[in-house]
Design an enzyme around this catalytic site. Sequence first.
Site, PDB file in Angstrom:
ATOM      1  N   TYR A  30       8.639 -31.449   3.170  1.00  0.00           N
ATOM      2  CA  TYR A  30       8.799 -30.098   2.245  1.00  0.00           C
ATOM      3  C   TYR A  30       8.552 -30.537   1.172  1.00  0.00           C
ATOM      4  O   TYR A  30       8.928 -31.619   0.483  1.00  0.00           O
ATOM      5  CB  TYR A  30      10.343 -29.582   2.582  1.00  0.00           C
ATOM      6  CG  TYR A  30      10.671 -28.566   1.560  1.00  0.00           C
ATOM      7  CD1 TYR A  30      10.518 -27.296   2.178  1.00  0.00           C
ATOM      8  CD2 TYR A  30      11.071 -28.613   0.500  1.00  0.00           C
ATOM      9  CE1 TYR A  30      10.696 -26.297   1.302  1.00  0.00           C
ATOM     10  CE2 TYR A  30      11.214 -27.612  -0.345  1.00  0.00           C
ATOM     11  CZ  TYR A  30      11.132 -26.120   0.189  1.00  0.00           C
ATOM     12  OH  TYR A  30      11.254 -25.040  -0.690  1.00  0.00           O
ATOM     13  N   LYS A  50     -10.728  20.233  -6.249  1.00  0.00           N
ATOM     14  CA  LYS A  50     -10.643  19.074  -5.472  1.00  0.00           C
ATOM     15  C   LYS A  50      -9.806  18.849  -4.288  1.00  0.00           C
ATOM     16  O   LYS A  50      -8.559  19.192  -4.543  1.00  0.00           O
ATOM     17  CB  LYS A  50     -10.668  17.884  -6.520  1.00  0.00           C
ATOM     18  CG  LYS A  50     -11.898  17.615  -7.358  1.00  0.00           C
ATOM     19  CD  LYS A  50     -13.052  17.369  -6.755  1.00  0.00           C
ATOM     20  CE  LYS A  50     -13.083  15.987  -5.946  1.00  0.00           C
ATOM     21  NZ  LYS A  50     -12.955  14.957  -6.840  1.00  0.00           N
ATOM     22  N   SER A  75      -6.869  17.005  -7.968  1.00  0.00           N
ATOM     23  CA  SER A  75      -7.043  16.334  -9.194  1.00  0.00           C
ATOM     24  C   SER A  75      -6.370  17.054 -10.251  1.00  0.00           C
ATOM     25  O   SER A  75      -5.989  18.248 -10.194  1.00  0.00           O
ATOM     26  CB  SER A  75      -8.780  16.781  -9.119  1.00  0.00           C
ATOM     27  OG  SER A  75      -8.749  16.455 -10.697  1.00  0.00           O
ATOM     28  N   ASN A  90      -9.023  15.390  -2.324  1.00  0.00           N
ATOM     29  CA  ASN A  90      -9.452  13.951  -2.085  1.00  0.00           C
ATOM     30  C   ASN A  90      -8.751  13.339  -0.840  1.00  0.00           C
ATOM     31  O   ASN A  90      -7.680  13.302  -0.638  1.00  0.00           O
ATOM     32  CB  ASN A  90      -8.908  13.271  -3.236  1.00  0.00           C
ATOM     33  CG  ASN A  90      -9.635  13.721  -4.619  1.00  0.00           C
ATOM     34  OD1 ASN A  90     -10.836  14.360  -4.437  1.00  0.00           O
ATOM     35  ND2 ASN A  90      -9.286  13.989  -5.590  1.00  0.00           N
ATOM     36  N   LYS A 130       6.714 -17.114   0.558  1.00  0.00           N
ATOM     37  CA  LYS A 130       7.625 -15.626   0.781  1.00  0.00           C
ATOM     38  C   LYS A 130       7.062 -14.434   0.047  1.00  0.00           C
ATOM     39  O   LYS A 130       6.919 -13.589   0.893  1.00  0.00           O
ATOM     40  CB  LYS A 130       8.894 -15.927   0.262  1.00  0.00           C
ATOM     41  CG  LYS A 130       9.865 -17.081   0.970  1.00  0.00           C
ATOM     42  CD  LYS A 130      11.033 -17.422   0.225  1.00  0.00           C
ATOM     43  CE  LYS A 130      11.414 -18.898   1.002  1.00  0.00           C
ATOM     44  NZ  LYS A 130      10.682 -20.003   0.566  1.00  0.00           N
ATOM     45  N   ASN A 139      16.115 -26.940   3.618  1.00  0.00           N
ATOM     46  CA  ASN A 139      14.616 -26.797   3.978  1.00  0.00           C
ATOM     47  C   ASN A 139      14.566 -26.520   5.451  1.00  0.00           C
ATOM     48  O   ASN A 139      13.712 -25.726   5.915  1.00  0.00           O
ATOM     49  CB  ASN A 139      14.130 -28.355   4.048  1.00  0.00           C
ATOM     50  CG  ASN A 139      14.170 -29.232   2.755  1.00  0.00           C
ATOM     51  OD1 ASN A 139      14.234 -28.461   1.751  1.00  0.00           O
ATOM     52  ND2 ASN A 139      13.590 -30.314   2.754  1.00  0.00           N
ATOM     53  N   SER A 147      14.725 -18.039  -6.984  1.00  0.00           N
ATOM     54  CA  SER A 147      14.150 -17.365  -6.128  1.00  0.00           C
ATOM     55  C   SER A 147      14.878 -16.113  -5.238  1.00  0.00           C
ATOM     56  O   SER A 147      14.493 -15.251  -4.668  1.00  0.00           O
ATOM     57  CB  SER A 147      13.597 -18.162  -4.774  1.00  0.00           C
ATOM     58  OG  SER A 147      14.418 -18.557  -4.125  1.00  0.00           O
ATOM     59  N   GLU A 168      -8.574   6.392   1.162  1.00  0.00           N
ATOM     60  CA  GLU A 168      -8.963   5.290   0.197  1.00  0.00           C
ATOM     61  C   GLU A 168      -7.899   4.508  -0.308  1.00  0.00           C
ATOM     62  O   GLU A 168      -8.447   3.088  -0.649  1.00  0.00           O
ATOM     63  CB  GLU A 168      -9.320   6.252  -1.108  1.00  0.00           C
ATOM     64  CG  GLU A 168     -10.541   7.211  -1.132  1.00  0.00           C
ATOM     65  CD  GLU A 168     -10.663   8.119  -2.204  1.00  0.00           C
ATOM     66  OE1 GLU A 168      -9.909   8.006  -3.380  1.00  0.00           O
ATOM     67  OE2 GLU A 168     -11.655   8.864  -2.388  1.00  0.00           O
ATOM     68  N   HIS A 210     -26.351   0.456  10.475  1.00  0.00           N
ATOM     69  CA  HIS A 210     -26.925   0.487   9.040  1.00  0.00           C
ATOM     70  C   HIS A 210     -26.770   1.476   8.258  1.00  0.00           C
ATOM     71  O   HIS A 210     -27.466   2.040   7.434  1.00  0.00           O
ATOM     72  CB  HIS A 210     -28.519  -0.023   9.003  1.00  0.00           C
ATOM     73  CG  HIS A 210     -28.744  -1.376   9.898  1.00  0.00           C
ATOM     74  ND1 HIS A 210     -28.415  -2.395   9.474  1.00  0.00           N
ATOM     75  CD2 HIS A 210     -29.102  -1.247  11.109  1.00  0.00           C
ATOM     76  CE1 HIS A 210     -28.843  -3.503  10.392  1.00  0.00           C
ATOM     77  NE2 HIS A 210     -29.155  -2.636  11.211  1.00  0.00           N
TER      78      HIS A 210
END
Length: 475
Positions: A316, A282, A276, A284, A324, A109, A22, A289, A155
């Site tokens: 543990y 364009k 673009s 954007n 993580k 631990n 890890s 987004e 709505h």
Amino acid sequence: MALWGGRFSQSPAEAVFALSQSVQFDWRLAPYDLRSSLAHLSVLESSGLLDKKVAAAIRKALEELVAEVASGKFTYLATDEDVHSALERGLTKKLGEIGGALRAGRSRNDQVATDLRLYAMDAMISIALSIAELQEALIAKATEYSDAPAPGFTHLQHAQPVLFGHEIAKHVHAFARDLDRIQDWLTRTSVSPLGSGALAGSSLPLAPEVTAKVLGFTSSAANSIDAVSDRDFVAEALFILSMVGVHLSRIGEEWCIWSTTEFGWARVSDAYSTGSSIMPQKKNPDMAELARGKSGRLIGNLTGVLAMLKGLPFAYNRDLQEDKEPLFDSIDTVLLVLPAVTGMVATTEFDREKMALAAPLGFSLATEIADYLVRAHIPFSQAHEAAGKCVALCESSGRQLHQLTDDEFAKIHPALKGDVRDVLTVQGALASRTTRGGTAPSALAQQLSEAKSSLEKTRSEFTAAAKAFSTMMGA
């Protein structure tokens, strides 16, 4: 350097080591591991478990490692299993076998649970301060457009006129709740697991409450089994970050809609837009987004950790290694998105004229007719029906509400007089919404004033927390 193996006759298979390793992602815990090691060392020394000369040598080596890790001079190797084994390798390289003395009374631990809490607290304070920057930009933008009428929506349909500053200001309150959640989370998370050992505490004369205080925790764990197995703080942090992501996503969605040709309300700064590769015209709103898209990732990290935690028995379990990467990714993602959205909000310009022209469209003033009748002591059910009939007549005749004649108003309901037209204006509708939290200019001014005061207080608290944490870390 392996931290175990005395009872094994074989080294781990290559596939086992690859799955167990890890260090490639938990290395970011190194500064926190070193800080907790220094606190643990002090207790070992003060309890007489380590000779003062040995303790001094270990302290000097740990402090050297702190500087070397910060500069990048010391880092992990492909042969290290995790951050703990990598740092012990560095310690024993400096000191020889006495470097292993620091392991007394401590397990990976309780060590990793302590490190992860420290890291998460540090990161969440940074996120809180970044959220405060976005709140400041939202308050400034809401103040800028505090006199600009616009249609309000439910709505995705025109509902009632609002001040556009009121529309923007709603996001300030959403992020204020996120900051409240972070503050509450910090209180719950400020419990030190160090001293819990593998699960049963220690027979050595340690002082968990002392190391807790040194590391800036409010208390030490009351139950050693819970201390090493609890990851509620991870799941809760991921929930908070998911909510931050959802709130950022709502901003992103609105900015995308407002900047369409069909709406044409928002002019997003070139600095916060992209183009673009094939269409030269364009522009954007990609920051909006991306903010919207990243929220799904944050929610996914939360659900993944909850699914991992749901069936873990007793103390543990190695499954907890999976806590993580989702937490690290969510923290990195939120810290990446917040500055971009803050800049986008701060630099966007809105078309006051278009918003004002759109404010009365869709018969958004119909509620004013109903309220007019209520003030004349007509039951709201009848008032609502009469207002609806006014709308229906306008739709069938291609007119607006204020264009109905006195006779037409009277036929729909005898309590409707010609002066009803006095309330059928956008400015009148706005000015009348004076209840607390309403969209009237006076109510909005009060709202923004309170929001500024609250932000100043909250930012001051998190700034103080950041300074205290920095001092604890020795920065």
